[in-house]
Design a protein around this motif. Structure first.
Motif, PDB file in Angstrom:
ATOM      1  N   THR A 190       0.911  -1.090  -0.067  1.00 48.73           N
ATOM      2  CA  THR A 190       0.035   0.112   0.038  1.00 48.73           C
ATOM      3  C   THR A 190       0.892   1.370   0.070  1.00 48.73           C
ATOM      4  OG1 THR A 190      -0.245  -0.053   2.524  1.00 48.73           O
ATOM      5  CG2 THR A 190      -1.934  -0.929   1.123  1.00 48.73           C
ATOM      6  N   ILE A 191       1.836   1.479   0.992  1.00 49.54           N
ATOM      7  CA  ILE A 191       2.415   2.537   1.137  1.00 49.54           C
ATOM      8  C   ILE A 191       3.574   2.634   0.001  1.00 49.54           C
ATOM      9  CG2 ILE A 191       4.161   3.980   2.840  1.00 49.54           C
ATOM     10  CD1 ILE A 191       1.066   3.892   3.545  1.00 49.54           C
ATOM     11  N   GLY A 192       4.100   1.292  -0.077  1.00 51.67           N
ATOM     12  CA  GLY A 192       5.027   1.174  -1.165  1.00 51.67           C
ATOM     13  C   GLY A 192       4.591   1.643  -2.589  1.00 51.67           C
ATOM     14  N   TYR A 193       3.553   1.544  -2.991  1.00 49.84           N
ATOM     15  CA  TYR A 193       2.783   2.081  -4.201  1.00 49.84           C
ATOM     16  C   TYR A 193       2.586   3.424  -3.943  1.00 49.84           C
ATOM     17  CZ  TYR A 193       2.166  -2.874  -5.625  1.00 49.84           C
ATOM     18  OH  TYR A 193       2.274  -4.186  -6.192  1.00 49.84           O
ATOM     19  N   ASN A 206      -4.536   0.042  -3.300  1.00 49.00           N
ATOM     20  CA  ASN A 206      -4.480  -1.487  -3.455  1.00 49.00           C
ATOM     21  C   ASN A 206      -5.835  -1.728  -4.231  1.00 49.00           C
ATOM     22  OD1 ASN A 206      -4.496  -4.501  -3.250  1.00 49.00           O
ATOM     23  ND2 ASN A 206      -2.489  -3.977  -2.869  1.00 49.00           N
ATOM     24  N   GLU A 207      -6.873  -1.844  -3.152  1.00 52.40           N
ATOM     25  CA  GLU A 207      -8.244  -2.677  -3.879  1.00 52.40           C
ATOM     26  C   GLU A 207      -8.843  -1.903  -5.114  1.00 52.40           C
ATOM     27  OE1 GLU A 207     -10.503  -6.043  -3.587  1.00 52.40           O
ATOM     28  OE2 GLU A 207      -8.697  -5.480  -2.460  1.00 52.40           O
ATOM     29  N   ILE A 208      -8.856  -0.509  -5.050  1.00 52.30           N
ATOM     30  CA  ILE A 208      -9.487  -0.060  -6.169  1.00 52.30           C
ATOM     31  C   ILE A 208      -8.934  -0.465  -7.485  1.00 52.30           C
ATOM     32  CG2 ILE A 208     -10.372   1.997  -7.545  1.00 52.30           C
ATOM     33  CD1 ILE A 208     -11.040   3.062  -4.585  1.00 52.30           C
ATOM     34  N   PRO A 209      -7.574   0.017  -7.566  1.00 49.65           N
ATOM     35  CA  PRO A 209      -6.797  -0.417  -9.022  1.00 49.65           C
ATOM     36  C   PRO A 209      -6.546  -1.774  -9.012  1.00 49.65           C
ATOM     37  CG  PRO A 209      -5.321   0.500  -7.373  1.00 49.65           C
ATOM     38  CD  PRO A 209      -6.755   0.601  -6.793  1.00 49.65           C
ATOM     39  N   LEU A 225      -3.417  -6.478  12.914  1.00 49.54           N
ATOM     40  CA  LEU A 225      -2.176  -6.815  13.508  1.00 49.54           C
ATOM     41  C   LEU A 225      -1.095  -5.600  13.747  1.00 49.54           C
ATOM     42  CD1 LEU A 225      -1.278 -10.203  11.830  1.00 49.54           C
ATOM     43  CD2 LEU A 225      -2.464  -9.826  14.115  1.00 49.54           C
ATOM     44  N   ASP A 226      -1.693  -4.462  13.488  1.00 50.81           N
ATOM     45  CA  ASP A 226      -0.980  -3.040  13.703  1.00 50.81           C
ATOM     46  C   ASP A 226      -0.164  -2.754  12.557  1.00 50.81           C
ATOM     47  OD1 ASP A 226      -2.350  -2.709  16.342  1.00 50.81           O
ATOM     48  OD2 ASP A 226      -1.131  -3.804  17.386  1.00 50.81           O
ATOM     49  N   GLY A 227      -0.378  -3.096  11.519  1.00 50.40           N
ATOM     50  CA  GLY A 227       0.247  -2.645  10.223  1.00 50.40           C
ATOM     51  C   GLY A 227       0.230  -1.225  10.181  1.00 50.40           C
ATOM     52  N   ARG A 228       1.466  -0.544   9.801  1.00 45.16           N
ATOM     53  CA  ARG A 228       1.606   0.647   9.628  1.00 45.16           C
ATOM     54  C   ARG A 228       0.876   1.401   8.353  1.00 45.16           C
ATOM     55  NH1 ARG A 228       7.773   1.202  11.326  1.00 45.16           N
ATOM     56  NH2 ARG A 228       7.852  -0.612   9.933  1.00 45.16           N
ATOM     57  N   PHE A 229      -0.167   1.170   8.111  1.00 47.80           N
ATOM     58  CA  PHE A 229      -0.830   1.775   7.038  1.00 47.80           C
ATOM     59  C   PHE A 229      -2.364   1.882   7.565  1.00 47.80           C
ATOM     60  CE2 PHE A 229      -1.118  -2.757   6.612  1.00 47.80           C
ATOM     61  CZ  PHE A 229      -2.354  -3.160   6.054  1.00 47.80           C
ATOM     62  N   THR A 230      -3.093   2.766   6.595  1.00 50.57           N
ATOM     63  CA  THR A 230      -4.395   2.827   7.046  1.00 50.57           C
ATOM     64  C   THR A 230      -5.674   2.165   6.371  1.00 50.57           C
ATOM     65  OG1 THR A 230      -4.958   4.700   5.562  1.00 50.57           O
ATOM     66  CG2 THR A 230      -3.881   5.159   7.728  1.00 50.57           C
ATOM     67  N   LEU A 231      -6.929   2.303   6.508  1.00 53.66           N
ATOM     68  CA  LEU A 231      -7.857   1.626   5.659  1.00 53.66           C
ATOM     69  C   LEU A 231      -7.960   2.428   4.352  1.00 53.66           C
ATOM     70  CD1 LEU A 231     -10.052  -0.339   5.301  1.00 53.66           C
ATOM     71  CD2 LEU A 231     -11.750   1.387   6.460  1.00 53.66           C
TER      72      LEU A 231
END
Length: 270
Positions: free
Chosen positions: A150-153, A236-239, A223-229
């Motif tokens: 997510t953040i990587g993209y 990610n999900e839309i594209p 699990l406390d990943g450092r990204f948001t909904l």
């Protein structure tokens, strides 16, 4: 392995798309729910193998077990219906309209999402002993996947979004080939072998699958990943969904349909 000729199995693809459009709401959602849940477990299986062995190829080789199980049970993934139902519409099957195709997509999306979220909740408890212990190694790996994908993209802006779309296209090219593989043989063993190959390719190459991501990213957030909904949905999900639609229809569905159902007249040799 009893092999069907393309003209035979492509007709089965169109018949399958028609049957899914006509399926009742309850059956559609239940089958989609189970597909999302089984695929989510397969993702955990593959990530666990990667973490414990340090061999991503081994995880990719074994990941297709989930795909094979769900398709042998006739459960439905969103990526599969993206390819199948438009074929029935293009073939002008009675009662198969574009609104009904879109309705089917919506029901399968809801079912897949609910199944994936159910397993995500169960796995979050499993990885933390009921949130009483730190996240284990597999859970940490899943959280890191959520961040990187997510953040990587997002760091690449429009280029990242376009890359996601392309990886979604390439993913459903392979996944829909797996759906086709389930129809090229009349034996269970033959179906499994034919499905296994393209699914292994998509997973190892890191292409983006909308239903896999319905599980990975919500679990990563739990699990406390450092990204948001919002990062997950927009980056990610839309594209990925859009890419899965285009890839499934254009790279698999239309190519097979146009050359094995709507064929050109044979050339006459004078």
């Amino acid at each position: 392995m009893a092999y069907l000729e393309p003209a035979e199995f492509v007709k089965k693809l169109v018949d399958s798309g028609e049957s899914k459009v006509y399926m009742g709401w309850r059956d559609t959602v239940i089958r989609a729910y189970m597909a999302g849940a089984v695929l989510a477990l397969a993702v955990v299986f593959a990530v666990t193998i990667n973490v414990q062995t340090g061999q991503p190829l081994l995880g990719a080789v074994l990941f297709p077990v989930g795909f094979c199980m769900l398709y042998l049970m006739k459960f439905d993934l969103l990526t599969g219906v993206f390819m199948l139902t438009p074929l029935a519409w293009l073939d002008r099957r009675p009662g198969v309209t574009l609104p009904r195709v879109l309705e089917n997509w919506g029901l399968v999306f809801v079912g897949n999402l609910l199944g994936a979220l159910t397993v995500a909740l169960l796995m979050s408890v499993n990885f933390t002993y009921g949130f009483d212990s730190p996240v284990n190694d597999v859970g940490q790996s899943i959280a890191q996947i959520g961040e990187s994908r997510t953040i990587g993209y997002k760091e690449h802006g429009l280029g990242g979004w376009v890359t996601l779309f392309i990886r979604g296209c390439l993913c459903n090219w392979m996944v829909s080939m797996g759906v086709v593989g389930a129809m090229v043989s009349t034996t269970a063993t033959g179906k499994v072998v034919a499905m296994w190959m393209p699914i292994m390719v998509f997973f190892y190459l890191g292409f983006e699958h909308s239903v896999v991501n319905m599980f990975l990213f919500p679990l990563g957030l739990m699990l406390d990943g450092r990204f948001t909904l919002g990062d997950y949905i927009l980056w990610n999900e839309i594209p990925t969904v859009l890419g899965n639609i285009v890839g499934g229809i254009s790279l698999t569905g239309l190519t097979l349909y146009s050359t094995h159902v709507r064929t050109q007249p044979k050339r006459q040799i004078v």
